[in-house]
Design an enzyme around this catalytic site. Structure first.
Site, PDB file in Angstrom:
ATOM      1  N   GLU A   1     -42.970  -5.040 -78.214  1.00  0.00           N
ATOM      2  CA  GLU A   1     -43.024  -6.464 -77.877  1.00  0.00           C
ATOM      3  C   GLU A   1     -41.763  -7.111 -78.453  1.00  0.00           C
ATOM      4  O   GLU A   1     -41.248  -6.662 -79.482  1.00  0.00           O
ATOM      5  CB  GLU A   1     -44.333  -7.005 -78.495  1.00  0.00           C
ATOM      6  CG  GLU A   1     -44.386  -8.424 -78.936  1.00  0.00           C
ATOM      7  CD  GLU A   1     -44.431  -9.394 -77.784  1.00  0.00           C
ATOM      8  OE1 GLU A   1     -45.189  -9.189 -76.836  1.00  0.00           O
ATOM      9  OE2 GLU A   1     -43.667 -10.383 -77.842  1.00  0.00           O
TER      10      GLU A   1
ATOM     11  N   ASP B   1     -47.665  -5.868 -69.439  1.00  0.00           N
ATOM     12  CA  ASP B   1     -48.214  -7.214 -69.204  1.00  0.00           C
ATOM     13  C   ASP B   1     -47.060  -8.204 -69.400  1.00  0.00           C
ATOM     14  O   ASP B   1     -47.013  -8.937 -70.386  1.00  0.00           O
ATOM     15  CB  ASP B   1     -49.348  -7.468 -70.217  1.00  0.00           C
ATOM     16  CG  ASP B   1     -50.007  -8.825 -70.034  1.00  0.00           C
ATOM     17  OD1 ASP B   1     -49.676  -9.537 -69.064  1.00  0.00           O
ATOM     18  OD2 ASP B   1     -50.862  -9.178 -70.876  1.00  0.00           O
TER      19      ASP B   1
ATOM     20  N   CYS C   1     -49.279 -12.190 -64.591  1.00  0.00           N
ATOM     21  CA  CYS C   1     -49.671 -13.597 -64.414  1.00  0.00           C
ATOM     22  C   CYS C   1     -48.910 -14.214 -63.248  1.00  0.00           C
ATOM     23  O   CYS C   1     -48.966 -15.421 -63.044  1.00  0.00           O
ATOM     24  CB  CYS C   1     -49.437 -14.384 -65.702  1.00  0.00           C
ATOM     25  SG  CYS C   1     -47.755 -14.266 -66.303  1.00  0.00           S
TER      26      CYS C   1
ATOM     27  N   GLU D   1     -54.330 -14.447 -62.362  1.00  0.00           N
ATOM     28  CA  GLU D   1     -53.862 -13.242 -63.059  1.00  0.00           C
ATOM     29  C   GLU D   1     -54.313 -12.021 -62.242  1.00  0.00           C
ATOM     30  O   GLU D   1     -55.406 -12.030 -61.674  1.00  0.00           O
ATOM     31  CB  GLU D   1     -54.527 -13.234 -64.444  1.00  0.00           C
ATOM     32  CG  GLU D   1     -54.079 -12.158 -65.360  1.00  0.00           C
ATOM     33  CD  GLU D   1     -53.108 -12.652 -66.436  1.00  0.00           C
ATOM     34  OE1 GLU D   1     -52.765 -13.845 -66.455  1.00  0.00           O
ATOM     35  OE2 GLU D   1     -52.698 -11.814 -67.247  1.00  0.00           O
TER      36      GLU D   1
HETATM   37  C1  LIG Z   1     -48.160 -12.382 -70.801  1.00  0.00           C
HETATM   38  S1  LIG Z   1     -47.827 -12.074 -72.502  1.00  0.00           S
HETATM   39  C2  LIG Z   1     -48.910 -10.726 -72.795  1.00  0.00           C
HETATM   40  C3  LIG Z   1     -49.223 -10.422 -74.216  1.00  0.00           C
HETATM   41  C4  LIG Z   1     -50.425  -9.515 -74.476  1.00  0.00           C
HETATM   42  N1  LIG Z   1     -50.516  -8.402 -73.560  1.00  0.00           N
HETATM   43  C5  LIG Z   1     -51.718 -10.315 -74.444  1.00  0.00           C
HETATM   44  O1  LIG Z   1     -52.592 -10.014 -73.621  1.00  0.00           O
HETATM   45  O2  LIG Z   1     -51.879 -11.244 -75.253  1.00  0.00           O
HETATM   46  C6  LIG Z   1     -46.239 -11.387 -72.395  1.00  0.00           C
HETATM   47  C7  LIG Z   1     -45.632 -10.951 -73.714  1.00  0.00           C
HETATM   48  O3  LIG Z   1     -44.332 -10.397 -73.442  1.00  0.00           O
HETATM   49  C8  LIG Z   1     -43.458 -10.732 -74.487  1.00  0.00           C
HETATM   50  N2  LIG Z   1     -42.101 -10.594 -73.922  1.00  0.00           N
HETATM   51  C9  LIG Z   1     -41.390 -11.493 -73.211  1.00  0.00           C
HETATM   52  N3  LIG Z   1     -40.225 -10.953 -72.819  1.00  0.00           N
HETATM   53  C10 LIG Z   1     -40.208  -9.675 -73.268  1.00  0.00           C
HETATM   54  C11 LIG Z   1     -39.276  -8.599 -73.175  1.00  0.00           C
HETATM   55  N4  LIG Z   1     -38.134  -8.736 -72.516  1.00  0.00           N
HETATM   56  N5  LIG Z   1     -39.598  -7.433 -73.762  1.00  0.00           N
HETATM   57  C12 LIG Z   1     -40.770  -7.275 -74.427  1.00  0.00           C
HETATM   58  N6  LIG Z   1     -41.673  -8.256 -74.559  1.00  0.00           N
HETATM   59  C13 LIG Z   1     -41.403  -9.439 -73.980  1.00  0.00           C
HETATM   60  C14 LIG Z   1     -43.874 -12.117 -74.904  1.00  0.00           C
HETATM   61  O4  LIG Z   1     -43.490 -12.384 -76.234  1.00  0.00           O
HETATM   62  C15 LIG Z   1     -45.403 -12.062 -74.727  1.00  0.00           C
HETATM   63  O5  LIG Z   1     -46.041 -11.704 -75.915  1.00  0.00           O
END
Ligand SMILES: C[S@@+](CC[C@H](N)C(=O)[O-])C[C@H]1O[C@@H](n2cnc3c(N)ncnc32)[C@H](O)[C@@H]1O
Length: 370
Positions: A240, A302, A327, A361
């Site tokens: 993450e 995700d 999403c 979603e």
């Molecule tokens: C839709 S959320 C999902 C989080 C987790 N699966 C949940 O259900 O709570 C997307 C996540 O991707 C992370 N994120 C955004 N850009 C990213 C990247 N380039 N690489 C890795 N993580 C990333 C964000 O910080 C966020 O926590």
């Protein structure tokens, strides 16, 4: 659900239909979007019709010495509101009391600009008060009194300042199938907005996947899916981009006495570089993580609304099983068009996390074509 602000408030935009009608509308829209790549059954997980949001943010509107909550109206003006019908009952119950407690308190209302509520299913509540002024000792004293009266946790925020009066997280308990899991939801980290639907999303994944070998997860947040899915795999590596979320994920792992997950802060782009040995990461060494020690069967993604970048998409195609939570159906569709060149779609679900909005979603499970 009824709301006096339907048609004026920009928070909800699918307001001229009953809940079931709007869900049908979204189901048909998505069936149509995906019809050239998926025609089988779609599982549909419904939301409660109102009172479903466990986190909410409002602007604070000042007029003639009084303060109000406000939302952006559909024509982008500030719209004072007295209540919000989509927030859960804990947030709804406290909104009025919160304003009444502070309205005559100059230290708390002056330059008070916005407020965020984060509510746990067991009643824990975090309120973040955001200001256009430096928060001084008088503010801290008054906010502490407010915290005691309301029996909540309060955080003050202003430019380059974060004042935590007790704790900067809420405790959340999620019953996933037969087991209760504990989580700390930290202020500033990502959490799913509709927790009842969230529980069903996690259960849907657990029910439909093939469970073997090791799991690799990208975009893991605070371990929302990781924690309970870990029981189906030998080992889990979850990554993450956000430091805050990785910290929470590690705490959540300890809270549930789980010892087969490693959480590491890597963006998806960085993970691809590490996996393909394009770049070495000190972070991996520091945590004693050797990627070659994993026997991955499954990748779980995700991503945010932008979906997968090209290199991450290609990486996904190396795994036998892909679990994709999205999403944004538009970017999901774009990514699936590529993923189905190597994988078949086995399961598809729509989770109505965002009732009364056009958003929905999706969950997709794919299996490698042999
Ligand atoms: C839709 S959320 C999902 C989080 C987790 N699966 C949940 O259900 O709570 C997307 C996540 O991707 C992370 N994120 C955004 N850009 C990213 C990247 N380039 N690489 C890795 N993580 C990333 C964000 O910080 C966020 O926590």
């Amino acid at each position: 659900m009824e709301c006096n602000y339907f048609g004026i408030c920009g928070g909800c935009n699918l307001v001229n239909m009953s809940y079931d009608e709007q869900l049908d509308f979204k189901i048909e829209r998505e069936k149509d979007r995906f019809k050239d790549i998926y025609l089988d059954d779609i599982d549909v997980i419904k939301s409660d019709d109102g009172g479903f949001r466990n986190r909410a943010e409002f602007r604070i509107f000042h007029k003639m010495g009084k303060i109000y909550y406000a939302m952006n109206s559909i024509d982008k003006k500030l719209l004072p509101i007295q209540k919000c019908s989509i927030v859960d009952k804990n947030i709804s119950n406290i909104m009025d009391r919160f304003l009444k407690q502070i309205e005559l308190n100059d230290a708390l209302t002056k330059k008070f600009f916005a407020v965020e509520f984060l509510s746990g299913l067991n009643g824990d509540m975090l309120i973040t008060m955001i200001y256009h002024k430096k928060l001084d000792t008088i503010w801290i004293e008054e906010a502490k009194k407010l915290q005691d009266i309301l029996k909540v946790k309060i955080i003050g925020r202003s430019r380059k300042q974060k004042v935590v009066l007790s704790e900067d997280y809420i405790e959340q308990k999620l019953n996933i199938d037969d087991k209760e899991y504990r989580f700390y939801y930290k202020e500033g980290g990502f959490t799913q907005p509709n927790q009842k639907v969230n529980i069903q999303m996690i259960q849907w994944v657990g029910k439909n996947i093939i469970k073997n070998r090791d799991l690799c997860e990208l975009y893991c947040g605070g371990g929302n899916f990781t924690i309970s899915l870990s029981r189906y795999f030998n080992k889990v590596l979850a990554t993450e981009i956000s430091k805050t979320s990785i910290k929470s994920a590690k705490i959540n792992c300890e809270l549930n006495n789980i010892d087969n997950i490693k959480f590491i802060r890597l963006s998806s782009e960085e993970f691809v570089e590490a996996k393909q040995k394009i770049r070495e990461f000190r972070r991996l060494k520091q945590e004693n993580i050797e990627l070659d020690d994993y026997d991955f069967s499954t990748i779980f993604v995700d991503p945010p609304r932008a979906g997968l970048d090209e290199t991450t998409r290609k990486l996904c195609q190396e795994f036998d099983q892909i679990i994709y939570i999205s999403c944004n159906p538009q970017t999901l569709y774009r990514d699936l068009k590529e993923l189905i060149k190597t994988h078949n779609i086995k399961n598809f679900a729509l989770f109505d996390q965002f009732a009364f909005s056009y958003h929905i979603e999706c969950g997709v499970i794919l299996k490698k074509i042999i």
